[in-house]
Motif scaffolding. Structure first.
Motif, PDB file in Angstrom:
ATOM      1  N   ALA A  10     -12.046   4.337 -18.516  1.00 53.43           N
ATOM      2  CA  ALA A  10     -10.881   5.058 -18.221  1.00 53.43           C
ATOM      3  C   ALA A  10      -9.682   4.200 -18.182  1.00 53.43           C
ATOM      4  CB  ALA A  10     -11.126   5.692 -16.619  1.00 53.43           C
ATOM      5  N   SER A  11      -9.203   3.855 -19.244  1.00 54.76           N
ATOM      6  CA  SER A  11      -7.988   2.901 -19.471  1.00 54.76           C
ATOM      7  C   SER A  11      -7.447   3.217 -20.945  1.00 54.76           C
ATOM      8  CB  SER A  11      -8.396   1.526 -19.315  1.00 54.76           C
ATOM      9  OG  SER A  11      -7.258   0.888 -19.360  1.00 54.76           O
ATOM     10  N   SER A  12      -6.208   3.175 -20.918  1.00 56.32           N
ATOM     11  CA  SER A  12      -5.441   3.140 -22.220  1.00 56.32           C
ATOM     12  C   SER A  12      -4.914   1.984 -22.686  1.00 56.32           C
ATOM     13  CB  SER A  12      -4.130   4.117 -22.155  1.00 56.32           C
ATOM     14  OG  SER A  12      -3.528   3.548 -20.864  1.00 56.32           O
ATOM     15  N   SER A  13      -5.583   0.644 -21.821  1.00 52.16           N
ATOM     16  CA  SER A  13      -5.098  -0.734 -22.291  1.00 52.16           C
ATOM     17  C   SER A  13      -5.955  -1.273 -23.549  1.00 52.16           C
ATOM     18  CB  SER A  13      -5.465  -1.566 -20.900  1.00 52.16           C
ATOM     19  OG  SER A  13      -5.371  -3.091 -21.213  1.00 52.16           O
ATOM     20  N   ARG A  15      -6.262  -4.215 -24.776  1.00 53.04           N
ATOM     21  CA  ARG A  15      -7.002  -5.281 -24.210  1.00 53.04           C
ATOM     22  C   ARG A  15      -8.219  -5.185 -23.456  1.00 53.04           C
ATOM     23  NH1 ARG A  15      -8.630  -9.427 -26.091  1.00 53.04           N
ATOM     24  NH2 ARG A  15      -8.952 -11.269 -24.806  1.00 53.04           N
ATOM     25  N   ARG A  16      -8.357  -3.823 -22.462  1.00 57.20           N
ATOM     26  CA  ARG A  16      -9.511  -3.840 -22.013  1.00 57.20           C
ATOM     27  C   ARG A  16     -10.366  -3.160 -22.906  1.00 57.20           C
ATOM     28  NH1 ARG A  16      -5.880  -1.512 -17.394  1.00 57.20           N
ATOM     29  NH2 ARG A  16      -5.891  -3.323 -15.881  1.00 57.20           N
ATOM     30  N   PRO A  32      -6.124   7.662 -17.861  1.00 53.79           N
ATOM     31  CA  PRO A  32      -5.758   8.107 -16.725  1.00 53.79           C
ATOM     32  C   PRO A  32      -4.187   8.714 -16.741  1.00 53.79           C
ATOM     33  CG  PRO A  32      -6.028   5.792 -16.556  1.00 53.79           C
ATOM     34  CD  PRO A  32      -6.615   6.405 -17.838  1.00 53.79           C
ATOM     35  N   ALA A  79      -9.371   0.408 -14.064  1.00 55.86           N
ATOM     36  CA  ALA A  79      -9.139  -0.985 -13.373  1.00 55.86           C
ATOM     37  C   ALA A  79      -7.366  -0.854 -13.432  1.00 55.86           C
ATOM     38  CB  ALA A  79      -9.602  -1.825 -14.375  1.00 55.86           C
ATOM     39  N   ASP A  80      -7.021  -2.060 -12.570  1.00 56.05           N
ATOM     40  CA  ASP A  80      -5.654  -1.914 -12.280  1.00 56.05           C
ATOM     41  C   ASP A  80      -5.297  -3.405 -12.155  1.00 56.05           C
ATOM     42  OD1 ASP A  80      -2.944  -0.171 -12.133  1.00 56.05           O
ATOM     43  OD2 ASP A  80      -3.000  -2.114 -10.641  1.00 56.05           O
ATOM     44  N   LYS A 164       2.649  -5.448 -19.973  1.00 52.07           N
ATOM     45  CA  LYS A 164       1.677  -6.313 -19.346  1.00 52.07           C
ATOM     46  C   LYS A 164       2.056  -6.919 -18.081  1.00 52.07           C
ATOM     47  CE  LYS A 164       0.660  -8.115 -23.850  1.00 52.07           C
ATOM     48  NZ  LYS A 164       1.098  -9.158 -24.831  1.00 52.07           N
ATOM     49  N   ALA A 165       1.272  -6.760 -17.110  1.00 52.40           N
ATOM     50  CA  ALA A 165       1.399  -7.096 -15.726  1.00 52.40           C
ATOM     51  C   ALA A 165       2.041  -8.447 -15.539  1.00 52.40           C
ATOM     52  CB  ALA A 165       0.278  -7.036 -14.722  1.00 52.40           C
ATOM     53  N   PHE A 168       3.756 -11.221 -18.883  1.00 48.18           N
ATOM     54  CA  PHE A 168       3.312 -12.116 -19.913  1.00 48.18           C
ATOM     55  C   PHE A 168       1.868 -11.753 -20.249  1.00 48.18           C
ATOM     56  CE2 PHE A 168       0.058 -14.444 -17.343  1.00 48.18           C
ATOM     57  CZ  PHE A 168       0.370 -14.150 -16.063  1.00 48.18           C
ATOM     58  N   GLY A 169       1.651 -12.286 -21.729  1.00 44.37           N
ATOM     59  CA  GLY A 169      -0.067 -11.945 -21.966  1.00 44.37           C
ATOM     60  C   GLY A 169      -0.659 -13.326 -22.033  1.00 44.37           C
ATOM     61  N   TYR A 170      -1.417 -13.506 -21.520  1.00 43.99           N
ATOM     62  CA  TYR A 170      -2.240 -14.890 -21.212  1.00 43.99           C
ATOM     63  C   TYR A 170      -2.914 -14.960 -22.562  1.00 43.99           C
ATOM     64  CZ  TYR A 170      -5.171 -18.560 -20.088  1.00 43.99           C
ATOM     65  OH  TYR A 170      -5.815 -19.760 -20.108  1.00 43.99           O
ATOM     66  N   GLY A 189      -7.303  -8.177 -17.968  1.00 45.89           N
ATOM     67  CA  GLY A 189      -7.408  -6.857 -17.454  1.00 45.89           C
ATOM     68  C   GLY A 189      -8.809  -6.424 -16.873  1.00 45.89           C
TER      69      GLY A 189
HETATM   70  C1  TTP Z   1      -1.558 -10.515 -16.921  1.00 41.37           C
HETATM   71  C2  TTP Z   1      -1.728  -9.762 -17.950  1.00 41.37           C
HETATM   72  C3  TTP Z   1      -1.746  -8.418 -17.914  1.00 41.37           C
HETATM   73  N1  TTP Z   1      -2.125  -7.764 -19.294  1.00 41.37           N
HETATM   74  C4  TTP Z   1      -2.153  -6.437 -19.139  1.00 41.37           C
HETATM   75  C5  TTP Z   1      -3.690  -5.720 -18.908  1.00 41.37           C
HETATM   76  C6  TTP Z   1      -3.287  -4.246 -18.475  1.00 41.37           C
HETATM   77  O1  TTP Z   1      -3.249  -3.515 -19.791  1.00 41.37           O
HETATM   78  C7  TTP Z   1      -1.809  -4.337 -18.033  1.00 41.37           C
HETATM   79  C8  TTP Z   1      -1.529  -4.202 -16.620  1.00 41.37           C
HETATM   80  O2  TTP Z   1      -1.329  -2.699 -16.507  1.00 41.37           O
HETATM   81  P1  TTP Z   1      -2.356  -1.634 -15.730  1.00 41.37           P
HETATM   82  O3  TTP Z   1      -1.501  -0.681 -14.973  1.00 41.37           O
HETATM   83  O4  TTP Z   1      -3.490  -2.440 -15.016  1.00 41.37           O
HETATM   84  O5  TTP Z   1      -3.002  -0.965 -17.012  1.00 41.37           O
HETATM   85  P2  TTP Z   1      -2.389  -0.203 -18.106  1.00 41.37           P
HETATM   86  O6  TTP Z   1      -1.374   0.662 -17.751  1.00 41.37           O
HETATM   87  O7  TTP Z   1      -2.107  -1.114 -19.031  1.00 41.37           O
HETATM   88  O8  TTP Z   1      -3.650   0.747 -18.889  1.00 41.37           O
HETATM   89  P3  TTP Z   1      -4.512   1.926 -17.902  1.00 41.37           P
HETATM   90  O9  TTP Z   1      -3.811   2.251 -16.628  1.00 41.37           O
HETATM   91  O10 TTP Z   1      -4.360   3.320 -18.675  1.00 41.37           O
HETATM   92  O11 TTP Z   1      -5.746   1.386 -17.613  1.00 41.37           O
HETATM   93  O12 TTP Z   1      -1.273  -5.774 -18.406  1.00 41.37           O
HETATM   94  C9  TTP Z   1      -2.346  -8.280 -20.318  1.00 41.37           C
HETATM   95  O13 TTP Z   1      -2.582  -7.803 -21.392  1.00 41.37           O
HETATM   96  N2  TTP Z   1      -2.399  -9.885 -20.486  1.00 41.37           N
HETATM   97  C10 TTP Z   1      -1.982 -10.486 -19.417  1.00 41.37           C
HETATM   98  O14 TTP Z   1      -1.981 -11.788 -19.335  1.00 41.37           O
END
Ligand code: TTP
Length: 214
Positions: A10-13, A15-16, A32, A79-80, A164-165, A168-170, A189
């Motif tokens: 259940a995620s549009s991410s 990376r997940r 979601p 996940a969040d 990306k939360a 940054f993207g690790y 994620g």
């Molecule tokens: C810290 C960090 C976060 N992230 C990403 C993972 C998540 O996609 C995003 C955090 O936002 P989320 O709100 O957790 O997820 P989302 O909105 O992308 O997707 P969904 O709600 O549909 O599940 O940040 C990275 O890709 N690399 C990183 O290093």
């Protein structure tokens, strides 16, 4: 007949999805509604926030699922992820300036990334359609080098901070963000160690051949 439950991410991410594919899981993606993240109060701290948001995302997708016909049990994963530094919770930046503020706060400092996961098993033969849920929160501790303004500018210009939360993207292998302790996949994620352990208990297994092909 397939007796394994259907797995739904259940995620549009992106990376997940990649993490789950790399681990060899076969799953269907459902998204979601982004509005479930609106109006959340973070006064309880980051762990409480990601716990609540993972539950809300899962609940939203369960509602979508119950509207369609089903032939077998479902296990759903939502996940969040947020970052936290100096008591401030850092979600996805709204724009480049917002991302800059986050990176400036974290530079030279220790910070944490927390991911809440909600696994929801929805059996077919469940009259009240409630199922069972298991929610966990996993934290990873990181440190950002004391990088220059120019380094921040370069990263922001790349656009890789978007969505990306913490901004940054690790996975971008920046060289200036280091894990001090905890799960690496959790940062991007999904805490795959915890996900796999919980899915195994719920009788959902990765396919080893799929994992090898990757
Ligand atoms: C810290 C960090 C976060 N992230 C990403 C993972 C998540 O996609 C995003 C955090 O936002 P989320 O709100 O957790 O997820 P989302 O909105 O992308 O997707 P969904 O709600 O549909 O599940 O940040 C990275 O890709 N690399 C990183 O290093």
């Amino acid at each position: 007949m397939n007796t394994q439950p259907e797995l739904i991410l259940a995620s549009s991410s992106p990376r997940r999805q990649e993490l789950m594919r790399e681990a060899g899981y076969q799953f269907r993606v459902m998204s979601p509604d982004p509005s479930v993240e609106c109006g959340m109060c973070s006064s309880g701290g980051p762990a409480e926030l990601v716990h609540e948001l993972a539950m809300r995302k899962a609940t939203d997708v369960v509602k979508q699922l119950l509207a369609e016909p089903r032939e077998r049990d479902v296990v759903l994963l939502a996940a969040d992820t947020v970052a936290e530094c100096q008591g401030q919770i850092l979600g996805k930046p709204a724009n480049e300036d917002h991302a800059r503020q986050m990176l400036e706060l974290m530079r030279g400092r220790q910070h944490h990334v927390l991911t809440g996961i909600c696994l929801w098993r929805l059996p077919l033969a469940d009259a009240d359609q409630q199922g069972t849920t298991e929610v966990s929160v996993v934290a990873t501790t990181l440190r950002m080098d004391d990088i220059s303004d120019d380094a921040i500018d370069d990263y922001l210009a790349s656009g890789a901070w978007e969505g990306k939360a913490g901004g940054f993207g690790y996975q971008d292998r920046l060289g200036w963000i280091h894990i001090e302790h905890g799960s690496e996949s959790n940062v991007v994620g999904l805490p795959m160690e915890k996900v796999t352990e919980t899915l195994t208990r719920m009788q959902v297994f990765a396919s080893p051949s799929e994992a090898r092909i990757k």
